[in-house]
Structures are given as C-alpha cells and as structure tokens.
Design an enzyme around this catalytic site. Structure first.
Site, short mmCIF file in Angstrom:
data_model
loop_
_atom_site.label_atom_id
_atom_site.label_comp_id
_atom_site.label_asym_id
_atom_site.label_seq_id
_atom_site.Cartn_x
_atom_site.Cartn_y
_atom_site.Cartn_z
N TYR A 5 -1.76 -1.16 10.76
CA TYR A 5 -2.09 -1.48 9.36
C TYR A 5 -0.90 -1.15 8.45
CZ TYR A 5 -4.05 -1.26 4.70
OH TYR A 5 -4.26 -1.44 3.35
N SER A 63 0.86 -1.18 0.00
CA SER A 63 0.00 0.00 0.00
C SER A 63 0.89 1.23 0.00
CB SER A 63 -0.88 0.02 1.26
OG SER A 63 -1.49 1.28 1.43
N1 LIG Z 1 -8.92 0.00 -0.62
C1 LIG Z 1 -7.78 0.66 -0.43
O1 LIG Z 1 -7.77 1.89 -0.32
C2 LIG Z 1 -6.46 -0.09 -0.40
C3 LIG Z 1 -5.29 0.64 -0.57
C4 LIG Z 1 -4.07 -0.02 -0.52
C5 LIG Z 1 -4.04 -1.40 -0.31
N2 LIG Z 1 -5.20 -2.09 -0.15
C6 LIG Z 1 -5.11 -3.53 0.10
O2 LIG Z 1 -5.76 -4.21 -0.93
C7 LIG Z 1 -6.27 -5.45 -0.45
C8 LIG Z 1 -7.74 -5.58 -0.84
O3 LIG Z 1 -8.47 -4.57 -0.16
P1 LIG Z 1 -9.86 -4.02 -0.72
O4 LIG Z 1 -9.73 -2.58 -0.91
O5 LIG Z 1 -10.33 -4.85 -1.84
O6 LIG Z 1 -10.77 -4.28 0.57
P2 LIG Z 1 -12.26 -4.87 0.67
O7 LIG Z 1 -13.13 -4.37 -0.43
O8 LIG Z 1 -12.68 -4.63 2.09
O9 LIG Z 1 -12.05 -6.43 0.44
C9 LIG Z 1 -11.31 -7.17 1.37
C10 LIG Z 1 -11.43 -8.63 1.03
O10 LIG Z 1 -10.67 -9.35 2.00
C11 LIG Z 1 -11.48 -10.38 2.53
N3 LIG Z 1 -11.13 -10.67 3.90
C12 LIG Z 1 -11.00 -9.78 4.92
N4 LIG Z 1 -10.77 -10.45 6.07
C13 LIG Z 1 -10.73 -11.77 5.75
C14 LIG Z 1 -10.53 -12.96 6.50
N5 LIG Z 1 -10.36 -12.95 7.83
N6 LIG Z 1 -10.55 -14.15 5.85
C15 LIG Z 1 -10.77 -14.20 4.53
N7 LIG Z 1 -10.96 -13.10 3.76
C16 LIG Z 1 -10.95 -11.91 4.37
C17 LIG Z 1 -12.90 -9.85 2.43
O11 LIG Z 1 -13.82 -10.94 2.36
P3 LIG Z 1 -14.82 -11.39 3.52
O12 LIG Z 1 -15.19 -10.19 4.33
O13 LIG Z 1 -15.96 -12.00 2.76
O14 LIG Z 1 -14.04 -12.41 4.29
C18 LIG Z 1 -12.86 -9.13 1.10
O15 LIG Z 1 -13.08 -10.04 0.06
C19 LIG Z 1 -6.02 -5.45 1.05
O16 LIG Z 1 -4.85 -6.19 1.34
C20 LIG Z 1 -5.80 -4.00 1.37
O17 LIG Z 1 -4.97 -3.83 2.50
C21 LIG Z 1 -6.41 -1.47 -0.19
#
Ligand SMILES: NC(=O)c1ccc[n+]([C@@H]2O[C@H](COP(=O)([O-])OP(=O)(O)OC[C@H]3O[C@@H](n4cnc5c(N)ncnc54)[C@H](OP(=O)(O)O)[C@@H]3O)[C@@H](O)[C@H]2O)c1
Length: 275
Positions: free
Chosen positions: A161, A148
């Site tokens: 985080y 990130s």
């Molecule tokens: N969005 C941002 O601004 C951003 C920026 C930089 C990096 N990232 C990174 O990108 C990645 C994806 O994030 P996103 O933005 O797509 O977030 P998101 O929309 O909240 O999706 C997160 C995903 O992770 C799964 N997850 C969370 N906890 C889990 C657990 N205990 N077991 C299994 N699955 C789990 C969730 O599924 P369930 O809830 O169904 O389990 C969901 O499918 C993450 O690593 C995040 O740190 C995001």
C-alpha cells in the site's frame, strides 16, 4: 480555515469527475464541489450509494450529478469511464478511489495486492492521461490525486500500500512541471489517518483520525499553488515529527505506528520458515 462558500473556479470548468465518491474522502469531495456549484460525475462500484449521493446534491445544491458504476481494478471499466465522459466539459478530476491492506506482505493473498496496484496506480495513470490531454485542449484544468503520509518512506505491514502511494507522490512531482505550462494543475493530497471506510477495508485500527470533510477544502485551496498538501492537524504534526529524518529512521517510526494499527497475526509479521 473559513467555511464560507467558495465559488466554482472557471479554470476547472462546469463539471468535476470524482472517483471513489461512494465513501470517505471522495464523497466529501463530491459534496464540497457540489456546494461550490460544480456538476458531478460520480464513479465507484457501489451504485446505490452513488445514486443516493447524486440525488442528495442535486436537491440540496441544484447541480447536475450523474453516476457511472465501475470497478477501477478492471482496465475495461476504466476505458468505459473515459469513453462515457468524452463529450462533457470536465475540468476537474478527483481520483479518490483507492484501498489498502495491512499485515505481513507474505501472509496476504496476492490477488488483492495486485488489484490494489490496478486501482491505486494503473487506473489513476490511465484517467490522468486521458483527462490531462482533454485539459490541455481546453487550456486549463485540475487533477487531484491521493498520496498519503505512508508514501514518503517504506512502511512494514503496509509495504505494498505504501509503495502505491509513493508511486502517486512521485508521479505528481514529475507531472506537475510538465502540465503547468498548459494551465493544468496537479496536486498530491497526502493525509494522515482519516475516519472513512478505509480502515475497515484495510483491516486496520485507527485511533486519532481526521474527519473527511476538511480534506477537500484544504486540497482545493492548495490546488495550483502546491505540489503536495498534507491536510489535517495529524498529518501536519507527523510531518513536523518526521522533518529532516532520513528515510530509514522514518521507516523505523512507521514500524511502531503500524504495530498498533495493523490487525491480523499477533505481531502482524510471519513466523520464520521452519518454525
Ligand atoms: N483514510 C485514510 O486514512 C487515508 C489516508 C491517506 C490516504 N488515503 C487515500 O485516500 C483515498 C480515499 O480513501 P478513503 O479514506 O476515502 O477510503 P474509503 O472511505 O474506503 O473510500 C474508498 C473509495 O474508493 C472506492 N473504490 C475502492 N476500490 C474501488 C474499485 N475497485 N473500483 C472503483 N472504486 C473503488 C470505494 O468505492 P466502492 O467500494 O463503492 O467501489 C470508495 O468510494 C484513497 O486513495 C486512500 O488510499 C486515505
């Protein structure tokens, strides 16, 4: 970037495993990979959402998709995912499952903070270890992990985080040269803010945010060519803003950024003891 349909790369086999496929970036990856002709194994906790996605990509793109409901914060579930995929020709691992929290660290309950280390780091390391070994045996493969923008310096109000993302960034930088000689590609995808389920779960407010759909296209184009990709205009603009600054100065900037993003206490920081 062109939106023309890219074909599945033979380097990455017929099947991709995508964690975090029930929402946000992982779901966008699953859709893009299906569009390119990959069969999918979709992993997250919300099975209903995974099943709906599997049905959608099967009927739209004619690929096979199956679902493994798993809580990646639990070591036994991670082991179950590894065991359940042992017989398949998976050539691409996209480990998008992850979450964040925001606010003053000492005001947070400790359980979600430790769970975050398990999901964002422990599960990623375990899956990478298992699949990297399989990819070495098959002579090629790809591993997509998620850093990130916050992973390049300390970030007040998202200290734990940001540390989990610094872990992934360092892990990829060290692992890529190790695996390159075996034909296995590894990349850290390090976006800025992305409009997904992330902000609500992290109790954050995001103003400008990239759409998840562009992340997979940029990441897959960079896989095998770069160690880190910063997809989206915003992450590139912030990278330019941070360029050449010492880590301390970047932390000062991120302090201001997180003041506007973290919900929670009025200032997002605790009162000093005794006040
Ligand atoms: N969005 C941002 O601004 C951003 C920026 C930089 C990096 N990232 C990174 O990108 C990645 C994806 O994030 P996103 O933005 O797509 O977030 P998101 O929309 O909240 O999706 C997160 C995903 O992770 C799964 N997850 C969370 N906890 C889990 C657990 N205990 N077991 C299994 N699955 C789990 C969730 O599924 P369930 O809830 O169904 O389990 C969901 O499918 C993450 O690593 C995040 O740190 C995001």
């Amino acid at each position: 970037m062109s939106k023309s349909v890219q074909k599945r790369s033979p380097r990455y086999g017929a099947t991709a495993l995508v964690t975090g496929a029930s929402d946000g970036i992982g779901e966008a990856f699953a859709r893009e990979l299906a569009r390119r002709g990959y069969n999918l194994i979709l992993v997250a906790r919300r099975e209903d959402r995974l099943r709906a996605l599997a049905d959608a990509v099967q009927s739209k793109y004619g690929v096979q998709a199956r679902v493994i409901a798993a809580d990646l914060g639990k070591a036994e579930d991670v082991e179950r995912v590894i065991a359940a995929t042992a017989a398949e020709d998976v050539g691409l691992l996209v480990a998008a499952a992850g979450f964040g929290t925001s606010g003053a660290f000492v005001e947070q309950p400790i359980e979600p903070e430790l769970d975050m280390i398990d999901v964002n780091c422990r599960a990623v390391v375990a899956l990478t270890h298992a699949f990297a070994r399989r990819f070495i045996r098959r002579g090629a493969g790809g591993i997509v992990l998620f850093g990130s923008l916050v992973g390049f310096q300390g970030v007040p109000r998202a200290a734990n985080y940001a540390a989990t993302k610094a872990f992934i960034q360092s892990f990829v930088e060290g692992l890529r040269p190790e695996l390159k000689q075996f034909g296995v590609d590894v990349i850290s995808v390090a976006p800025g803010p992305v409009a997904s389920g992330f902000a609500a779960r992290a109790n954050m407010v995001m103003g400008a945010a990239a759409k998840p759909g562009r992340i997979p296209r940029e990441a897959l184009a960079a896989l095998g060519r770069k160690t880190t990709v910063r997809p989206g205009f915003l992450s590139k603009a912030l990278e330019a803003l941070f360029f050449g600054l010492p880590r301390g100065a970047r932390t000062l900037i991120m302090t201001q950024v997180m003041k506007s993003m973290a919900r929670g206490t009025a200032e997002g920081m605790p009162s000093p003891p005794g006040r």
